[in-house]
Design a protein around this motif. Sequence first.
Motif, PDB file in Angstrom:
ATOM      1  N   ILE A   1       0.825  -1.206   0.000  1.00  0.00           N
ATOM      2  CA  ILE A   1       0.000   0.000   0.000  1.00  0.00           C
ATOM      3  C   ILE A   1       0.865   1.263   0.000  1.00  0.00           C
ATOM      4  N   LYS A   2       1.937   1.249   0.764  1.00  0.00           N
ATOM      5  CA  LYS A   2       2.784   2.430   0.908  1.00  0.00           C
ATOM      6  C   LYS A   2       3.947   2.446  -0.084  1.00  0.00           C
ATOM      7  N   ARG A   3       4.084   1.376  -0.857  1.00  0.00           N
ATOM      8  CA  ARG A   3       5.131   1.283  -1.883  1.00  0.00           C
ATOM      9  C   ARG A   3       6.523   1.523  -1.288  1.00  0.00           C
ATOM     10  N   MET A   4       6.852   0.692  -0.356  1.00  0.00           N
ATOM     11  CA  MET A   4       8.159   0.762   0.303  1.00  0.00           C
ATOM     12  C   MET A   4       8.720  -0.639   0.434  1.00  0.00           C
ATOM     13  N   THR A   5       9.942  -0.750   0.923  1.00  0.00           N
ATOM     14  CA  THR A   5      10.514  -2.074   1.124  1.00  0.00           C
ATOM     15  C   THR A   5       9.863  -2.745   2.328  1.00  0.00           C
ATOM     16  N   TRP A   6      10.042  -4.056   2.421  1.00  0.00           N
ATOM     17  CA  TRP A   6       9.438  -4.794   3.527  1.00  0.00           C
ATOM     18  C   TRP A   6      10.009  -4.328   4.867  1.00  0.00           C
ATOM     19  N   LEU A   7      11.331  -4.120   4.934  1.00  0.00           N
ATOM     20  CA  LEU A   7      11.936  -3.660   6.177  1.00  0.00           C
ATOM     21  C   LEU A   7      11.441  -2.272   6.561  1.00  0.00           C
ATOM     22  N   GLN A   8      11.264  -1.386   5.575  1.00  0.00           N
ATOM     23  CA  GLN A   8      10.724  -0.059   5.875  1.00  0.00           C
ATOM     24  C   GLN A   8       9.312  -0.167   6.444  1.00  0.00           C
ATOM     25  N   ALA A   9       8.545  -1.104   5.911  1.00  0.00           N
ATOM     26  CA  ALA A   9       7.165  -1.278   6.376  1.00  0.00           C
ATOM     27  C   ALA A   9       7.108  -1.768   7.826  1.00  0.00           C
ATOM     28  N   THR A  10       8.141  -2.467   8.283  1.00  0.00           N
ATOM     29  CA  THR A  10       8.128  -2.980   9.659  1.00  0.00           C
ATOM     30  C   THR A  10       8.244  -1.878  10.699  1.00  0.00           C
ATOM     31  N   THR A  11       8.740  -0.693  10.295  1.00  0.00           N
ATOM     32  CA  THR A  11       8.952   0.378  11.281  1.00  0.00           C
ATOM     33  C   THR A  11       8.293   1.699  10.894  1.00  0.00           C
ATOM     34  N   ARG A  12       7.557   1.738   9.797  1.00  0.00           N
ATOM     35  CA  ARG A  12       7.015   2.997   9.289  1.00  0.00           C
ATOM     36  C   ARG A  12       6.256   3.791  10.349  1.00  0.00           C
ATOM     37  N   ASP A  13       5.450   3.128  11.153  1.00  0.00           N
ATOM     38  CA  ASP A  13       4.555   3.808  12.092  1.00  0.00           C
ATOM     39  C   ASP A  13       5.193   4.131  13.438  1.00  0.00           C
ATOM     40  N   ILE A  14       6.435   3.681  13.655  1.00  0.00           N
ATOM     41  CA  ILE A  14       7.063   3.895  14.961  1.00  0.00           C
ATOM     42  C   ILE A  14       8.413   4.599  14.885  1.00  0.00           C
ATOM     43  N   GLU A  15       8.859   4.938  13.697  1.00  0.00           N
ATOM     44  CA  GLU A  15      10.201   5.497  13.529  1.00  0.00           C
ATOM     45  C   GLU A  15      10.354   6.826  14.256  1.00  0.00           C
ATOM     46  N   TRP A  16      11.540   7.023  14.802  1.00  0.00           N
ATOM     47  CA  TRP A  16      11.941   8.314  15.382  1.00  0.00           C
ATOM     48  C   TRP A  16      13.053   8.864  14.507  1.00  0.00           C
ATOM     49  N   ASN A  17      12.781   9.961  13.816  1.00  0.00           N
ATOM     50  CA  ASN A  17      13.734  10.533  12.867  1.00  0.00           C
ATOM     51  C   ASN A  17      14.167  11.944  13.230  1.00  0.00           C
ATOM     52  N   GLY A  18      14.021  12.297  14.493  1.00  0.00           N
ATOM     53  CA  GLY A  18      14.544  13.560  14.950  1.00  0.00           C
ATOM     54  C   GLY A  18      13.613  14.734  14.761  1.00  0.00           C
ATOM     55  N   ASN A  19      12.841  14.753  13.671  1.00  0.00           N
ATOM     56  CA  ASN A  19      11.938  15.868  13.427  1.00  0.00           C
ATOM     57  C   ASN A  19      10.830  15.922  14.464  1.00  0.00           C
ATOM     58  N   GLU A  20      10.570  14.782  15.106  1.00  0.00           N
ATOM     59  CA  GLU A  20       9.552  14.771  16.142  1.00  0.00           C
ATOM     60  C   GLU A  20      10.090  15.301  17.457  1.00  0.00           C
TER      61      GLU A  20
END
Length: 363
Positions: A343-362
Amino acid sequence: METILITGARAPIAMELARSFHSQGHTVIMADSLTLPVSRWSNTVSNYFKLPSPRFAPQEFADTLQQVITTHQVTHLIPTCEEAFYISSFKDGFPCKVWTSGIELMNQLHNKLLFTQVAKEYLPIPETELVDKFTTWTESENYVFKPVYSRFAGQIISNKTLVNTYFTNSEQKNWIAQKRIQGKEICIYSIWDEGKLKAYVAYHPLYRVGKGAGIFFEPVNHPDAHEKVKLFGEAISYTGQLCFDIIIDQNDIPWFIECNPRGTSGAHLVHTDLANAFLYSDTEIQQNTAEYAVKGAMAFLYPQKLLTKRVRQAKDVIFRKKDFLPFLLQFVSILEVTYIMLIKRMTWLQATTRDIEWNGNEH
């Protein structure tokens, strides 16, 4: 007896934790922002709660956690994945023991540039700088390039000759160049409580998912790495799970490449002693010599290796005779992540963390 709330139920280590606490007679509650994470099927889990995404709805995430903690009289909250950073942001409002450090320190350790600055007084750190400060492009093949916030080695660029126009202006301020160290990679997993080391293991990820997460864990003994980790954790008075990626060079020097202030697969090597490490032990728990593997992933990615004696004898991190549903239903959890991937057109590994990632902007 305690009531333990474990978040990040998508991670096999969450189930490892649950089984250890349950075996000691504690009540275990699980939560995650996925619907069908693998750990929810475990018979060691008394309740499972679906949470809002901490990345996309942090306040709702915190409010829901607060309600679960209060309603079920949770005494210990242990995050396992990158939701740890969001929990750290709200930890002072939770009426229980929260197994993280404060968000300022957590962010400094997670950010690949800030980590090198915080740790260089205590740990061997390779030469590291932001790409916009990098000038030795003629030797770029001797450096590793990666975003300051990243995971699973999915975006790493190495062994490649680059020019100074390779990165966009925004990337130059958010990527680092790090001197490449040749040697054996090992990973460290440790548990801390206010600067006291409760458990420590080191392992080599012999087999991986691509360049990323390990799925076969070979214990490693390196006393110097242990002493350096102990010195650093005490110096920063860390609380929670503290993990490192290290390269041991030809002179046996452990170079600390990056830090993960959250759970990693090393928890499997602490195994049944996890509950003791968090709650009871006054002395440091160290690893046994057993090897562990995610055999479902091994069967999919390295089927020929299942025929080897070593892999067959390794302990599977998911299967247990007395708790077999997670092993049988793990494919359901895989399907949920696969759906997100498509659905999000990303890699499988990216999909495992998409909703929980901390990327500093938060932050």
